[in-house]
Design an enzyme around this catalytic site. Structure first.
Site, PDB file in Angstrom:
ATOM      1  N   HIS A  16       4.079  -9.968   3.270  1.00  0.00           N
ATOM      2  CA  HIS A  16       3.173 -10.966   3.879  1.00  0.00           C
ATOM      3  C   HIS A  16       2.374 -11.760   2.858  1.00  0.00           C
ATOM      4  CE1 HIS A  16      -0.923  -9.074   3.714  1.00  0.00           C
ATOM      5  NE2 HIS A  16      -0.196  -8.007   3.466  1.00  0.00           N
ATOM      6  N   THR A  55       0.840  -1.206   0.000  1.00  0.00           N
ATOM      7  CA  THR A  55       0.000   0.000   0.000  1.00  0.00           C
ATOM      8  C   THR A  55       0.871   1.251   0.000  1.00  0.00           C
ATOM      9  OG1 THR A  55      -1.935  -1.023   0.999  1.00  0.00           O
ATOM     10  CG2 THR A  55      -1.682   1.333   1.353  1.00  0.00           C
ATOM     11  N   ASN A 109      -5.808  -9.328  -7.256  1.00  0.00           N
ATOM     12  CA  ASN A 109      -5.936  -9.949  -5.943  1.00  0.00           C
ATOM     13  C   ASN A 109      -7.211 -10.763  -5.782  1.00  0.00           C
ATOM     14  OD1 ASN A 109      -6.682  -7.070  -6.180  1.00  0.00           O
ATOM     15  ND2 ASN A 109      -7.619  -7.397  -4.184  1.00  0.00           N
ATOM     16  N   THR A 165      14.087   4.955  10.255  1.00  0.00           N
ATOM     17  CA  THR A 165      14.953   3.820  10.518  1.00  0.00           C
ATOM     18  C   THR A 165      14.293   2.543  10.024  1.00  0.00           C
ATOM     19  OG1 THR A 165      15.882   4.897  12.455  1.00  0.00           O
ATOM     20  CG2 THR A 165      16.091   2.503  12.354  1.00  0.00           C
ATOM     21  N   SER A 185       5.004  -6.884  -1.589  1.00  0.00           N
ATOM     22  CA  SER A 185       4.619  -7.003  -0.186  1.00  0.00           C
ATOM     23  C   SER A 185       5.195  -8.286   0.399  1.00  0.00           C
ATOM     24  CB  SER A 185       3.086  -7.046  -0.108  1.00  0.00           C
ATOM     25  OG  SER A 185       2.684  -7.434   1.178  1.00  0.00           O
ATOM     26  N   CYS A 210     -21.656  -8.344   1.080  1.00  0.00           N
ATOM     27  CA  CYS A 210     -22.629  -8.222   2.160  1.00  0.00           C
ATOM     28  C   CYS A 210     -21.935  -8.195   3.513  1.00  0.00           C
ATOM     29  CB  CYS A 210     -23.625  -9.368   2.122  1.00  0.00           C
ATOM     30  SG  CYS A 210     -24.987  -9.026   1.015  1.00  0.00           S
ATOM     31  N   GLN A 215       0.696  -9.478  -5.675  1.00  0.00           N
ATOM     32  CA  GLN A 215       0.197 -10.853  -5.821  1.00  0.00           C
ATOM     33  C   GLN A 215       1.014 -11.652  -6.829  1.00  0.00           C
ATOM     34  OE1 GLN A 215      -2.205 -12.113  -3.997  1.00  0.00           O
ATOM     35  NE2 GLN A 215      -3.200 -10.302  -3.138  1.00  0.00           N
TER      36      GLN A 215
END
Lengths: 128, 404
Positions: free
Chosen positions: B204, B75, B154, B242, B202, B328, B182
């Site tokens: 993770h 992000t 994604n 840092t 990314s 939803c 991704q």
């Protein structure tokens, strides 16, 4: 999202799933909602000659709360007169099932379904 | 022991690989130095480890380590790439091209720039989820500074034609940024061969720790960015602050493992995914794949189960950790904008489930998951008025629905 115990119970063990013959003069059918909105409820009532709902069936396309709301109202309206049934409010449904604000529309849809089924039944009887 | 749901949501996040954690741990305790300290061994050792990680990342995407800067995640990388380029070059050019199915952080960065006066073109996608290169070419103008197209989506896992997009951009001297969160570690990425100027990744999503990512910023021809963090000028002045050595080292190790295992893992995941789909498709009617069935990463399958609402289905398969295109669950109640961009009707978008397979998915889990899905779809179809109508031959589209 965490569902309430009552929602889970109705979702896992829905009451009165099924269909009644829509052509039967004693049956009123309500079909509300829209596939594009993610929920559609079909509620059917069978009314005896005293105006009492002797049977109710539903089928619902939707989330757990929508399924639970329709299952619950079939239980509530059975044995009631159509006038009594038409007084059921969405707030009672939402409260009973502890629906979160984002799911209130499910209870409103269930209220609409009762009214639509009663309206269909009354229209049939006007014609008779 | 509490049994946990089968995890099939690898596009959302992945567990940190124990091998990754192992190399990270010393940098929380004894190797605690600040990698920016130049005057003592604590700093030097931390710096050495961070630079090794930077090289590991660079190697995976065929870049030079000096072109990789650490961020807090994709992000931040996407924000920095898009806003950073736009702001730096705004005196010369003010047009950005992106795509309707991008991640929210790309779309939101673009919306933000529009409010500042930039012009943004949101390219449509074809029904398979992939952009039309001719439409891309037609959208470019003399004012275009940046094209930002994600490598892999994604939600639906489709792969965009990166090399072709890169070629078009390079010919026109337009910077090409890709959100590859991704894609990295899942498909081969070569920033040179693909003419990629900026790339976000990314940690993770590739079995590294959460809270760290990287941005590749090309040096030749040089891409310049306006930083939005003021400070000590770390990361070539583009991202002050840092660095966290354990996180950077974890990301580096995750890249190293992904690179070493990519070829084998691709074959394994493809077999698992195909097995899963085969079981489902031979047991249930009216199941549709969302997104191109070939040009997609092996670890993703996005399916629509017609006449069964996605959230309702997820509630029934609570032993599976999956996600749904039916929003939803979110506050908006709108179905997935990605599926809508493919031209999928809203009613079908409401019936979609994303299955994500990954490094720790087993064949037993796949079989069990397929069995649970089939059982629940059948149960819910039996109580679906739409399924009933479809069996009676009624076209659902012919009914006058009351939208609420």
């Amino acid at each position: 999202m965490a569902y309430s115990k009552k929602v889970i119970d109705h979702y896992e063990n829905p009451r009165n799933v099924g269909a009644l013959d829509p052509k039967d003069a004693t049956v009123g059918t309500g079909l509300v909602g829209a596939p594009a909105c993610g929920d559609v409820m079909k509620l059917q009532i069978k009314v005896d000659d005293r105006g009492i709902i002797e049977d109710a069936k539903f089928k619902t396309f939707g989330c757990g709360s929508a399924i639970a709301s329709s299952s619950l109202v079939t239980e509530w309206i059975k044995g009631k007169t159509i006038d009594e049934a038409s007084t059921i409010k969405n707030t009672e449904i939402a409260q009973h099932l502890s629906l979160p604000p984002v799911k209130i529309h499910c209870s409103m849809l269930a209220e609409d379904a009762i009214r639509a089924a009663i309206k269909d039944y009354k229209q049939k009887h006007k014609a008779v | 022991m509490v049994t946990r749901p089968i995890y099939l949501d690898y596009q959302s996040t992945t567990p940190c690989d124990p091998r990754v954690l192992k190399v990270m741990l010393p940098y929380f305790t004894e190797e605690f130095g600040n990698p920016h300290s130049r005057s003592h061994a604590y700093g030097w050792r931390a710096e050495e480890a961070v630079e090794k990680a930077r090289s590991q990342i660079a190697t995976l995407i065929k870049a030079d380590p000096r072109e990789v800067i650490f961020t807090s995640g994709a992000t931040e990388s996407n924000n920095l790439a898009i806003k950073g380029v736009a702001h730096f070059y705004k005196a010369q050019k003010d047009h950005i091209v992106t795509c309707a199915t991008e991640h929210k952080c790309v779309l939101d960065s673009c919306r933000h720039l529009e409010q500042e006066g930039f012009k943004v073109t949101y390219l449509p996608v074809q029904p398979n989820g992939i952009i039309d290169l001719n439409v891309l070419k037609e959208s470019l103008t003399d004012r275009t500074i940046l094209v930002s197209i994600m490598a892999v989506n994604n939600e639906i896992g489709v792969i965009q034609p990166l090399a072709e997009i890169g070629k078009i951009c390079r010919e026109r001297n337009i910077f090409f940024h890709t959100d590859a969160a991704q894609a990295v570690g899942k498909i081969p990425i070569d920033v040179e061969a693909m003419n990629i100027d900026l790339l976000s990744l990314s940690s993770h999503k590739i079995y590294g720790p959460k809270g760290v990512g990287a941005l590749y910023v090309r040096r030749k021809p040089r891409v310049r960015l306006q930083s939005f963090i003021s400070g000590g000028g770390q990361e070539r002045g583009m991202r002050s602050g840092t660095l966290s050595p354990p996180l950077c080292i974890g990301l580096g190790e995750a890249c190293k493992i992904a690179q070493a295992e990519m070829a084998m893992e691709t074959i394994r995941l493809k077999a698992l995914r195909d097995r899963f789909y085969h079981i489902i498709a031979t047991s249930l009617e009216d199941v549709y794949i969302n997104g191109d069935s070939e040009k997609r990463i092996p670890g993703n399958l996005n399916l629509s189960f017609a006449y069964v609402e996605g959230e309702g289905l997820m509630m029934g398969v609570k032993d599976l950790a999956v996600s749904s295109g039916s929003a939803c669950t979110s506050a908006s109640l709108e179905p997935s904008y990605v599926l809508r961009a493919l031209g999928i009707d809203e009613d079908m978008a409401h019936t979609s489930i994303r299955f994500g397979f990954g490094r720790f998915t087993t064949e037993e889990e796949i079989d069990l998951a397929a069995e649970k899905i089939i059982k629940e779809v059948n149960r819910l179809r039996d109580m679906s008025p739409l399924w009933e109508m479809s069996r009676q031959g009624i076209d659902i589209k012919s009914i006058q629905w009351t939208e609420h």
